[in-house]
Design a protein around this motif. Structure first.
Motif, short mmCIF file in Angstrom:
data_model
loop_
_atom_site.label_atom_id
_atom_site.label_comp_id
_atom_site.label_asym_id
_atom_site.label_seq_id
_atom_site.Cartn_x
_atom_site.Cartn_y
_atom_site.Cartn_z
N ASP A 22 -42.04 22.69 -51.47
CA ASP A 22 -41.76 21.26 -51.45
C ASP A 22 -41.01 20.77 -52.70
OD1 ASP A 22 -43.09 21.18 -49.04
OD2 ASP A 22 -44.94 20.31 -49.87
N LEU A 23 -41.29 21.40 -53.85
CA LEU A 23 -40.78 20.86 -55.10
C LEU A 23 -39.52 21.52 -55.64
CD1 LEU A 23 -44.07 20.17 -57.08
CD2 LEU A 23 -42.65 18.57 -55.83
N TYR A 24 -39.22 22.76 -55.26
CA TYR A 24 -38.08 23.42 -55.91
C TYR A 24 -36.75 22.69 -55.70
CZ TYR A 24 -35.83 25.97 -52.01
OH TYR A 24 -35.13 26.32 -50.90
N PRO A 25 -36.52 22.06 -54.54
CA PRO A 25 -35.25 21.32 -54.42
C PRO A 25 -35.20 20.09 -55.35
CG PRO A 25 -36.20 21.74 -52.25
CD PRO A 25 -37.23 22.08 -53.27
N ASN A 33 -37.75 31.23 -56.34
CA ASN A 33 -37.92 32.15 -57.46
C ASN A 33 -37.49 31.48 -58.77
OD1 ASN A 33 -38.52 34.92 -58.37
ND2 ASN A 33 -36.36 34.89 -58.97
N GLU A 34 -36.36 30.77 -58.76
CA GLU A 34 -35.89 30.06 -59.95
C GLU A 34 -36.92 29.02 -60.39
OE1 GLU A 34 -32.25 27.17 -61.47
OE2 GLU A 34 -32.18 27.99 -59.43
N PHE A 35 -37.47 28.31 -59.43
CA PHE A 35 -38.48 27.29 -59.73
C PHE A 35 -39.70 27.93 -60.39
CE2 PHE A 35 -42.18 24.70 -58.57
CZ PHE A 35 -41.77 23.45 -58.99
N ILE A 36 -40.16 29.05 -59.84
CA ILE A 36 -41.34 29.72 -60.39
C ILE A 36 -41.04 30.25 -61.79
CG2 ILE A 36 -42.84 31.74 -60.10
CD1 ILE A 36 -42.61 31.21 -57.03
N GLU A 37 -39.84 30.80 -62.00
CA GLU A 37 -39.48 31.28 -63.34
C GLU A 37 -39.48 30.13 -64.35
OE1 GLU A 37 -36.14 33.85 -64.00
OE2 GLU A 37 -36.39 34.79 -62.03
N LYS A 38 -38.90 29.00 -63.96
CA LYS A 38 -38.88 27.84 -64.86
C LYS A 38 -40.30 27.37 -65.16
CE LYS A 38 -35.76 24.56 -64.29
NZ LYS A 38 -34.87 23.56 -63.63
N ILE A 40 -43.02 29.19 -65.17
CA ILE A 40 -43.66 30.16 -66.06
C ILE A 40 -43.14 29.98 -67.49
CG2 ILE A 40 -43.82 32.63 -66.61
CD1 ILE A 40 -43.88 33.11 -63.53
N GLN A 41 -41.83 29.79 -67.66
CA GLN A 41 -41.27 29.59 -68.99
C GLN A 41 -41.80 28.31 -69.64
OE1 GLN A 41 -37.07 29.76 -68.23
NE2 GLN A 41 -37.05 32.00 -68.09
N PHE A 42 -41.89 27.27 -68.84
CA PHE A 42 -42.45 26.00 -69.33
C PHE A 42 -43.88 26.20 -69.81
CE2 PHE A 42 -45.01 22.24 -68.58
CZ PHE A 42 -44.29 21.25 -69.20
N TYR A 43 -44.69 26.83 -69.00
CA TYR A 43 -46.09 27.02 -69.35
C TYR A 43 -46.23 27.97 -70.54
CZ TYR A 43 -51.09 27.54 -69.02
OH TYR A 43 -52.42 27.55 -69.32
N ALA A 44 -45.41 29.02 -70.58
CA ALA A 44 -45.47 29.95 -71.71
C ALA A 44 -45.12 29.23 -73.01
CB ALA A 44 -44.52 31.12 -71.48
N GLY A 45 -44.12 28.36 -72.97
CA GLY A 45 -43.77 27.58 -74.16
C GLY A 45 -44.89 26.65 -74.56
N TYR A 46 -45.51 26.04 -73.59
CA TYR A 46 -46.64 25.14 -73.86
C TYR A 46 -47.78 25.91 -74.52
CZ TYR A 46 -50.78 22.34 -72.89
OH TYR A 46 -51.96 21.66 -73.01
N VAL A 47 -48.11 27.05 -73.97
CA VAL A 47 -49.23 27.85 -74.50
C VAL A 47 -48.92 28.38 -75.89
CG1 VAL A 47 -50.54 30.00 -74.16
CG2 VAL A 47 -50.17 28.46 -72.24
N SER A 48 -47.67 28.78 -76.11
CA SER A 48 -47.33 29.36 -77.41
C SER A 48 -47.12 28.29 -78.49
CB SER A 48 -46.08 30.23 -77.29
OG SER A 48 -44.94 29.45 -77.01
N GLY A 49 -47.19 27.03 -78.11
CA GLY A 49 -47.15 25.94 -79.09
C GLY A 49 -45.76 25.64 -79.61
N GLN A 50 -44.74 25.93 -78.84
CA GLN A 50 -43.39 25.61 -79.28
C GLN A 50 -43.21 24.10 -79.31
OE1 GLN A 50 -40.59 27.62 -76.82
NE2 GLN A 50 -41.03 29.62 -77.66
N GLU A 51 -42.04 23.70 -79.70
CA GLU A 51 -41.72 22.29 -79.85
C GLU A 51 -42.13 21.50 -78.61
OE1 GLU A 51 -40.53 19.24 -82.12
OE2 GLU A 51 -40.39 21.30 -82.75
N ALA A 52 -43.02 20.55 -78.79
CA ALA A 52 -43.55 19.77 -77.67
C ALA A 52 -42.47 18.98 -76.95
CB ALA A 52 -44.65 18.83 -78.17
N VAL A 53 -41.45 18.55 -77.68
CA VAL A 53 -40.40 17.74 -77.06
C VAL A 53 -39.71 18.51 -75.95
CG1 VAL A 53 -38.16 16.63 -77.53
CG2 VAL A 53 -40.05 16.38 -79.15
N ASP A 54 -39.64 19.84 -76.08
CA ASP A 54 -38.99 20.66 -75.05
C ASP A 54 -39.72 20.59 -73.72
OD1 ASP A 54 -37.19 21.44 -76.97
OD2 ASP A 54 -38.17 23.37 -77.35
N TYR A 55 -40.97 20.17 -73.72
CA TYR A 55 -41.78 20.22 -72.52
C TYR A 55 -42.16 18.84 -71.99
CZ TYR A 55 -41.62 24.89 -74.08
OH TYR A 55 -41.13 26.09 -74.49
#
Length: 136
Positions: A22-25, A33-38, A40-55
């Protein structure tokens, strides 16, 4: 862009699969697959504590920046007005006061010390009491 092809045994619940479908478009992704990769990258950045503005969603970041800029502009205008009023008051007092340079320098040093000591919470009452205790 070359991608490493590693097989993962991902098991996704039917509810999550529907959510992806429902959401990938809506995220302008070309595939699920692109949606799932994005995601995962978003969540990985969140967990690793990168710049909050990016998320944060861009609209939220823009709103926060606008609010901060508006506050900064308002404070700058108020500080300018306060400085003008202070300058006027100093000129009136300088016209009426009979104070020499040494007394003025001593007063400045005492005021700096007081402001640092009280973190800027000087009252007019404190100044009056000091002047009564230390007549010129």
């Amino acid at each position: 862009m070359a991608r490493d092809k590693i097989k993962f045994g991902l098991r996704i619940s039917p509810e999550t699969q529907k959510l992806v479908r429902d959401l990938y478009p809506r995220d302008n992704c070309q595939s699920q697959n692109e949606f799932i990769e994005k995601a995962i990258q978003f969540y990985a950045g969140y967990v690793s504590g990168q710049e909050a503005v990016d998320y944060l969603p861009p609209a939220l970041v823009s709103a926060i920046r606008g609010t901060l800029q508006g506050s900064e502009d308002r404070i700058a205008r108020l500080l300018f007005k306060l400085t003008v009023e202070t300058s006027m008051m100093m000129n009136v007092l300088a016209f009426a006061a009979d104070i020499n340079t040494e007394q003025l320098d001593a007063l400045r040093a005492r005021c700096i010390k007081d402001v640092k000591k009280t973190n800027g919470t000087i009252s007019f009452k404190d100044a009056v009491e000091f002047q009564k205790e230390n007549p010129q």
